[in-house]
Design a protein around this motif. Structure first.
Motif, PDB file in Angstrom:
ATOM      1  N   VAL A 188      35.112  29.565  39.696  1.00 40.53           N
ATOM      2  CA  VAL A 188      36.352  29.675  38.936  1.00 40.53           C
ATOM      3  C   VAL A 188      37.525  29.582  39.905  1.00 40.53           C
ATOM      4  CG1 VAL A 188      36.470  32.202  39.039  1.00 40.53           C
ATOM      5  CG2 VAL A 188      37.526  31.005  37.104  1.00 40.53           C
ATOM      6  N   CYS A 189      38.645  29.058  39.388  1.00 42.76           N
ATOM      7  CA  CYS A 189      39.852  28.938  40.210  1.00 42.76           C
ATOM      8  C   CYS A 189      41.042  29.477  39.427  1.00 42.76           C
ATOM      9  CB  CYS A 189      40.097  27.477  40.585  1.00 42.76           C
ATOM     10  SG  CYS A 189      41.618  27.193  41.533  1.00 42.76           S
ATOM     11  N   TYR A 190      41.775  30.378  40.063  1.00 43.46           N
ATOM     12  CA  TYR A 190      43.022  30.893  39.520  1.00 43.46           C
ATOM     13  C   TYR A 190      44.149  30.347  40.387  1.00 43.46           C
ATOM     14  CZ  TYR A 190      40.487  34.513  36.909  1.00 43.46           C
ATOM     15  OH  TYR A 190      39.657  35.185  36.049  1.00 43.46           O
ATOM     16  N   ALA A 191      45.276  30.010  39.744  1.00 40.18           N
ATOM     17  CA  ALA A 191      46.437  29.529  40.497  1.00 40.18           C
ATOM     18  C   ALA A 191      47.686  30.236  40.004  1.00 40.18           C
ATOM     19  CB  ALA A 191      46.603  28.023  40.331  1.00 40.18           C
ATOM     20  N   VAL A 221      50.060  25.283  41.347  1.00 37.05           N
ATOM     21  CA  VAL A 221      49.284  24.558  40.333  1.00 37.05           C
ATOM     22  C   VAL A 221      48.902  23.178  40.860  1.00 37.05           C
ATOM     23  CG1 VAL A 221      49.315  23.572  38.004  1.00 37.05           C
ATOM     24  CG2 VAL A 221      50.301  25.840  38.411  1.00 37.05           C
ATOM     25  N   GLN A 222      49.857  22.477  41.471  1.00 31.07           N
ATOM     26  CA  GLN A 222      49.573  21.148  42.034  1.00 31.07           C
ATOM     27  C   GLN A 222      48.511  21.232  43.125  1.00 31.07           C
ATOM     28  OE1 GLN A 222      53.295  19.504  43.402  1.00 31.07           O
ATOM     29  NE2 GLN A 222      54.219  19.606  41.368  1.00 31.07           N
ATOM     30  N   THR A 223      48.597  22.246  43.964  1.00 32.28           N
ATOM     31  CA  THR A 223      47.605  22.424  45.026  1.00 32.28           C
ATOM     32  C   THR A 223      46.234  22.685  44.426  1.00 32.28           C
ATOM     33  OG1 THR A 223      49.266  23.266  46.574  1.00 32.28           O
ATOM     34  CG2 THR A 223      46.954  23.821  47.046  1.00 32.28           C
ATOM     35  N   ALA A 224      46.166  23.578  43.440  1.00 29.81           N
ATOM     36  CA  ALA A 224      44.886  23.889  42.802  1.00 29.81           C
ATOM     37  C   ALA A 224      44.263  22.630  42.206  1.00 29.81           C
ATOM     38  CB  ALA A 224      45.078  24.965  41.727  1.00 29.81           C
ATOM     39  N   ASP A 281      38.312  20.585  40.720  1.00 28.29           N
ATOM     40  CA  ASP A 281      38.258  19.572  39.659  1.00 28.29           C
ATOM     41  C   ASP A 281      37.799  20.097  38.299  1.00 28.29           C
ATOM     42  OD1 ASP A 281      35.610  19.975  40.236  1.00 28.29           O
ATOM     43  OD2 ASP A 281      35.170  17.898  40.747  1.00 28.29           O
ATOM     44  N   LYS A 282      37.675  21.413  38.156  1.00 23.28           N
ATOM     45  CA  LYS A 282      37.335  21.997  36.859  1.00 23.28           C
ATOM     46  C   LYS A 282      38.576  22.683  36.286  1.00 23.28           C
ATOM     47  CE  LYS A 282      32.769  22.861  38.746  1.00 23.28           C
ATOM     48  NZ  LYS A 282      32.082  23.887  39.509  1.00 23.28           N
ATOM     49  N   GLU A 283      38.380  23.430  35.194  1.00 23.30           N
ATOM     50  CA  GLU A 283      39.505  24.122  34.577  1.00 23.30           C
ATOM     51  C   GLU A 283      40.095  25.144  35.549  1.00 23.30           C
ATOM     52  OE1 GLU A 283      40.536  27.073  30.836  1.00 23.30           O
ATOM     53  OE2 GLU A 283      38.534  26.225  30.984  1.00 23.30           O
ATOM     54  N   ILE A 284      41.412  25.195  35.564  1.00 24.48           N
ATOM     55  CA  ILE A 284      42.144  26.139  36.421  1.00 24.48           C
ATOM     56  C   ILE A 284      42.832  27.155  35.524  1.00 24.48           C
ATOM     57  CG2 ILE A 284      44.057  26.370  38.060  1.00 24.48           C
ATOM     58  CD1 ILE A 284      43.350  23.387  38.861  1.00 24.48           C
ATOM     59  N   ILE A 285      42.700  28.417  35.869  1.00 33.40           N
ATOM     60  CA  ILE A 285      43.366  29.488  35.125  1.00 33.40           C
ATOM     61  C   ILE A 285      44.703  29.751  35.812  1.00 33.40           C
ATOM     62  CG2 ILE A 285      43.245  31.894  34.386  1.00 33.40           C
ATOM     63  CD1 ILE A 285      40.111  31.533  34.608  1.00 33.40           C
ATOM     64  N   ASP A 312      31.606  37.812  35.814  1.00 33.07           N
ATOM     65  CA  ASP A 312      30.369  37.438  36.499  1.00 33.07           C
ATOM     66  C   ASP A 312      30.573  36.433  37.628  1.00 33.07           C
ATOM     67  OD1 ASP A 312      28.834  39.110  34.928  1.00 33.07           O
ATOM     68  OD2 ASP A 312      28.498  37.573  33.395  1.00 33.07           O
ATOM     69  N   ASP A 313      31.751  35.853  37.717  1.00 28.83           N
ATOM     70  CA  ASP A 313      31.987  34.832  38.731  1.00 28.83           C
ATOM     71  C   ASP A 313      31.836  35.426  40.127  1.00 28.83           C
ATOM     72  OD1 ASP A 313      32.716  32.668  36.931  1.00 28.83           O
ATOM     73  OD2 ASP A 313      34.482  33.878  36.490  1.00 28.83           O
ATOM     74  N   GLU A 314      30.975  34.805  40.914  1.00 19.50           N
ATOM     75  CA  GLU A 314      30.721  35.307  42.270  1.00 19.50           C
ATOM     76  C   GLU A 314      31.514  34.579  43.337  1.00 19.50           C
ATOM     77  OE1 GLU A 314      26.530  35.311  42.961  1.00 19.50           O
ATOM     78  OE2 GLU A 314      26.207  36.992  41.604  1.00 19.50           O
ATOM     79  N   ARG A 315      32.065  33.415  43.001  1.00 17.98           N
ATOM     80  CA  ARG A 315      32.813  32.618  43.976  1.00 17.98           C
ATOM     81  C   ARG A 315      34.160  32.232  43.356  1.00 17.98           C
ATOM     82  NH1 ARG A 315      27.897  31.344  43.382  1.00 17.98           N
ATOM     83  NH2 ARG A 315      28.259  29.418  42.255  1.00 17.98           N
TER      84      ARG A 315
END
Length: 189
Positions: A59-62, A69-72, A77-81, A141-144
């Motif tokens: 998972v990625c949070y920005a 947001v642009q950097t993320a 390449d998946k959904e960004i929160i 549950d996200d570990e990374r």
């Protein structure tokens, strides 16, 4: 009886370098600094490759600020929160008629921070946002987890992660577009 353990990884990445450079033209006023902050906050970024450590981030949070947001989007390449919880601590501005070089304003802001109720309130609020985010992550549950944000927030985030038992690198001024990996072993249910 042995307890199964997993490794929770949190990666911090500071946004790519902003193309709006620091003011370099001689002596500038406090209002010049405020105008520069506005340009900086909406500036383009210089997208460069980022080494994410061969880790499959789940998972990625920005930060909701455009440069984060642009950097993320450039590294994940998946959904960004996108979240306001990672927004930058505002640049410390001082109301004054002084004219100083930019470096002088930066030093003055740092020196004034411990004595400014406004700046201290902004730092306290940023720390509270970090705690809210880390508490949310604790129950997922996200570990990374990849967090894309800003230098000041990364310094506060590092301290919060250390208090929670994470191991990771020391840094004073985080580099743009570089991964700082924090890890913690956790028992699994």
């Amino acid at each position: 009886m042995t307890v199964a353990r997993s490794m929770k990884q949190i990666g911090l990445v500071r946004h790519h370098r902003v193309t709006e450079g620091y003011p370099t033209k001689g002596w500038i006023s406090a209002s010049d600094i405020e105008k520069w902050i506005e340009r900086y906050d909406t500036s383009d970024i210089d997208i460069q490759p980022v080494e994410l450590g061969q880790i499959d981030w789940t998972v990625c949070y920005a930060s909701s600020m455009p440069r984060a947001v642009q950097t993320a989007k450039s590294v994940y390449d998946k959904e960004i929160i996108v979240t306001d919880l990672l927004r930058e601590v505002p640049f410390p501005t001082i109301q004054s008629n002084l004219r100083l070089p930019f470096l002088g304003w930066a030093v003055l802001g740092r020196l004034a921070a411990p004595f400014s109720k406004r700046i201290q309130a902004e730092i306290k609020e940023a720390n509270e946002r970090i705690e809210v985010l880390l508490n949310q992550l604790m129950f997922e549950d996200d570990e990374r987890v990849l967090l894309v944000g800003h230098g000041g927030m990364m310094i506060l985030m590092r301290a919060a992660l250390k208090r929670r038992g994470y191991r990771g690198p020391r840094f004073g001024h985080p580099r743009n577009g570089m991964l700082y990996l924090f890890e913690k072993e956790e028992p699994t249910c």
